[in-house]
Enzyme design. Structure first.
Site, PDB file in Angstrom:
ATOM      1  N   ASP A  46      29.842  81.984  16.971  1.00 16.54           N
ATOM      2  CA  ASP A  46      28.911  81.063  17.611  1.00 16.54           C
ATOM      3  C   ASP A  46      28.383  80.126  16.503  1.00 16.54           C
ATOM      4  O   ASP A  46      28.517  80.436  15.312  1.00 16.54           O
ATOM      5  CB  ASP A  46      27.763  81.874  18.221  1.00 16.54           C
ATOM      6  CG  ASP A  46      26.612  81.002  18.681  1.00 16.54           C
ATOM      7  OD1 ASP A  46      26.873  80.025  19.400  1.00 16.54           O
ATOM      8  OD2 ASP A  46      25.453  81.294  18.307  1.00 16.54           O
ATOM      9  N   ASP A 105      25.085  77.693  16.899  1.00 21.69           N
ATOM     10  CA  ASP A 105      23.615  77.551  16.858  1.00 21.69           C
ATOM     11  C   ASP A 105      22.934  78.903  16.711  1.00 21.69           C
ATOM     12  O   ASP A 105      23.088  79.784  17.560  1.00 21.69           O
ATOM     13  CB  ASP A 105      23.131  76.849  18.133  1.00 21.69           C
ATOM     14  CG  ASP A 105      23.620  75.419  18.186  1.00 21.69           C
ATOM     15  OD1 ASP A 105      23.318  74.670  17.250  1.00 21.69           O
ATOM     16  OD2 ASP A 105      24.328  75.064  19.142  1.00 21.69           O
ATOM     17  N   GLU A 158      18.160  75.487  15.458  1.00 22.45           N
ATOM     18  CA  GLU A 158      17.318  75.213  16.628  1.00 22.45           C
ATOM     19  C   GLU A 158      15.942  74.645  16.302  1.00 22.45           C
ATOM     20  O   GLU A 158      15.607  73.548  16.731  1.00 22.45           O
ATOM     21  CB  GLU A 158      17.182  76.472  17.492  1.00 22.45           C
ATOM     22  CG  GLU A 158      18.497  76.961  18.094  1.00 22.45           C
ATOM     23  CD  GLU A 158      19.066  76.037  19.170  1.00 22.45           C
ATOM     24  OE1 GLU A 158      18.512  74.963  19.407  1.00 22.45           O
ATOM     25  OE2 GLU A 158      20.096  76.405  19.766  1.00 22.45           O
ATOM     26  N   ARG A 198      19.078  72.014  29.373  1.00 23.53           N
ATOM     27  CA  ARG A 198      17.694  72.335  28.979  1.00 23.53           C
ATOM     28  C   ARG A 198      16.754  71.204  29.388  1.00 23.53           C
ATOM     29  O   ARG A 198      15.656  71.436  29.900  1.00 23.53           O
ATOM     30  CB  ARG A 198      17.674  72.563  27.455  1.00 23.53           C
ATOM     31  CG  ARG A 198      16.419  73.215  26.930  1.00 23.53           C
ATOM     32  CD  ARG A 198      16.644  73.683  25.492  1.00 23.53           C
ATOM     33  NE  ARG A 198      17.688  74.666  25.425  1.00 23.53           N
ATOM     34  CZ  ARG A 198      18.635  74.712  24.471  1.00 23.53           C
ATOM     35  NH1 ARG A 198      18.648  73.828  23.503  1.00 23.53           N
ATOM     36  NH2 ARG A 198      19.544  75.645  24.505  1.00 23.53           N
ATOM     37  N   THR A 222      28.210  76.533  22.777  1.00 23.19           N
ATOM     38  CA  THR A 222      27.863  75.645  23.892  1.00 23.19           C
ATOM     39  C   THR A 222      27.524  74.236  23.401  1.00 23.19           C
ATOM     40  O   THR A 222      27.354  73.334  24.204  1.00 23.19           O
ATOM     41  CB  THR A 222      26.640  76.158  24.678  1.00 23.19           C
ATOM     42  OG1 THR A 222      25.501  76.059  23.853  1.00 23.19           O
ATOM     43  CG2 THR A 222      26.815  77.570  25.132  1.00 23.19           C
TER      44      THR A 222
HETATM   45  C1  XBP Z   1      23.027  76.915  21.744  1.00 23.69           C
HETATM   46  C2  XBP Z   1      22.565  75.920  22.698  1.00 23.69           C
HETATM   47  C3  XBP Z   1      22.745  74.529  22.359  1.00 23.69           C
HETATM   48  C4  XBP Z   1      21.744  73.862  21.462  1.00 23.69           C
HETATM   49  C5  XBP Z   1      21.756  72.381  21.695  1.00 23.69           C
HETATM   50  O1  XBP Z   1      23.592  78.040  22.439  1.00 23.69           O
HETATM   51  O2  XBP Z   1      22.128  76.217  23.770  1.00 23.69           O
HETATM   52  O3  XBP Z   1      22.667  73.887  23.568  1.00 23.69           O
HETATM   53  O4  XBP Z   1      20.432  74.355  21.705  1.00 23.69           O
HETATM   54  O5  XBP Z   1      23.025  71.828  21.614  1.00 23.69           O
HETATM   55  P1  XBP Z   1      24.685  78.976  21.726  1.00 23.69           P
HETATM   56  P2  XBP Z   1      23.469  70.618  22.600  1.00 23.69           P
HETATM   57  O6  XBP Z   1      24.264  79.187  20.319  1.00 23.69           O
HETATM   58  O7  XBP Z   1      24.620  80.248  22.527  1.00 23.69           O
HETATM   59  O8  XBP Z   1      26.029  78.320  21.822  1.00 23.69           O
HETATM   60  O9  XBP Z   1      22.292  69.726  22.764  1.00 23.69           O
HETATM   61  O10 XBP Z   1      24.631  69.923  21.917  1.00 23.69           O
HETATM   62  O11 XBP Z   1      23.877  71.221  23.920  1.00 23.69           O
HETATM   63 MG    MG Z   2      23.668  80.877  19.336  1.00 24.02          MG
END
Ligand code: XBP
Ligand code: MG
Length: 251
Positions: free
Chosen positions: A8, A10, A17, A55, A121
Site C-alpha cells: 500500500d 498512503d 495523510e 472523501r 487507492t
Molecule cells: C488512502 C486513501 C487515499 C488518500 C488520498 O487509502 O484513501 O485516498 O487519502 O488520495 P489506502 P487521493 O492507503 O488504503 O490506499 O486523493 O489520490 O484519492
Molecule cells: Mg494506507
C-alpha cells in the site's frame, strides 16, 4: 514460497495523510473560496472513506447539504483535481517522508531481484511523484505492477485493486504478502486471499487488525527496531526480506 511483496502507499510507504493529503485538500477548498477546513482530528474520522474524491463527496453530503445534489459529483471532481495539483507540489517540496525502514527494505528487495508491486487507492500521479522524490532515480521501475485508483474504481476495503495486481503479476495470493497500514487495507487484502503485514501509524493504530499476519510499529532499522504489536510474542523486530519470508513460511 514467497514470490512478491505488494505495498500500500498512503500511510504504509510514506506518512502521506496528515501533512500531505490533508493539507492539499484544505488548500483546494481555500482556492475554491470555501471556508471548509479539515483539522487533524476531523481528517482522521474522514479517512474511513477511502479515496480523495469519495472523501470530499462524503463531506459534502454530511456538512454541505445546501449544495444541490446534482452538482455535488462535479464539485467533488473539481476540488479533487485541484487537491492533486497541490499534493504533487508538496511532494516535490519534500513535505512527505518515507516511513522507517521502507527505503531499506525496498532497496534490498530490488537488489535481490525480488518482485515488488503496489496496490493503492490513490491516483497514479501521486505514486510517481512520491517514488521519484523519495527513492533513487529509476525506482518506479522496481515495481513490476502498480495498481492505483485508475485501475480499480472500487476503493478499499473492496479487494479490486489487489485482484488487479495479482492478475497482472500472474501470482496466486498465497505466493504474496500485502503490506498495509489500515483496517480498510487489511480487509481489502484479506478479501483478495492475501496474508498481510500491518505497520500502523497515528491515524490507524487503534483500528481492528485481527486476521493480520503481523502488526508492527514500522519496519525498524538496525539501531531502532520496530515494536511488535501483534502476531508474535517478540517485543522488537528488524524487518528485512529474510524476516518477511520467515513470517510467510510460518503461516
Ligand atoms: C488512502 C486513501 C487515499 C488518500 C488520498 O487509502 O484513501 O485516498 O487519502 O488520495 P489506502 P487521493 O492507503 O488504503 O490506499 O486523493 O489520490 O484519492
Ligand atoms: Mg494506507
Amino acid at each position: 514460497m514467497l514470490r512478491a511483496l505488494i505495498f500500500d502507499v498512503d500511510g504504509t510507504i510514506a506518512d502521506t495523510e496528515r501533512d500531505g493529503h490533508r493539507v492539499a485538500f484544505n488548500r483546494a477548498f481555500a482556492d475554491a473560496g470555501l471556508d471548509w477546513h479539515w483539522d487533524v482530528a476531523r481528517y482522521g474520522a474522514l479517512l474511513r472513506v477511502t479515496g480523495g474524491r469519495e472523501r470530499i463527496l462524503h463531506f459534502i453530503d454530511t456538512d454541505a447539504a445546501h449544495i444541490a445534489t446534482n452538482e455535488r459529483e462535479a464539485l467533488a471532481r473539481r476540488l479533487h483535481a485541484r487537491k492533486t495539483e497541490h499534493y504533487l507540489c508538496m511532494v516535490d517540496e519534500g513535505a512527505v517522508q518515507l516511513r522507517p525502514g521502507v527505503a531499506r527494505l525496498l532497496s534490498e528487495a530490488h537488489a535481490a531481484g525480488f518482485t515488488l508491486a503496489i496496490a493503492t487507492t490513490t491516483s497514479r500521479a501521486n505514486i510517481d511523484a512520491l517514488l521519484a522524490h523519495a527513492l533513487p532515480p529509476g525506482a518506479l521501475g522496481w515495481f513490476s505492477v502498480i495498481g492505483a485508483a485508475e485501475d480499480a474504481p472500487c476503493k478499499k476495503p473492496d479487494p479490486q485493486v489487489y485482484e488487479f495486481v495479482l492478475e497482472k503479476l500472474q501470482l496466486a495470493p498465497r505466493e504474496c504478502l500485502a503490506i498495509e497500514d489500515s483496517a480498510a487495507g487489511l480487509q481489502a487484502a484479506t478479501a483478495a486471499g492475501l496474508r498481510t503485514v500491518v505497520t500502523v501509524n497515528d491515524y490507524t493504530r487503534d483500528q481492528d487488525f485481527s486476521g493480520a499476519l503481523m502488526v508492527l510499529s514500522d519496519f525498524g532499522e538496525r539501531d531502532a527496531p520496530a515494536r511488535v504489536l501483534g502476531g508474535s510474542n517478540a517485543a522488537n523486530v528488524f524487518v528485512d526480506l529474510a524476516q518477511m519470508k520467515l513470517w510467510h513460511a510460518r503461516h
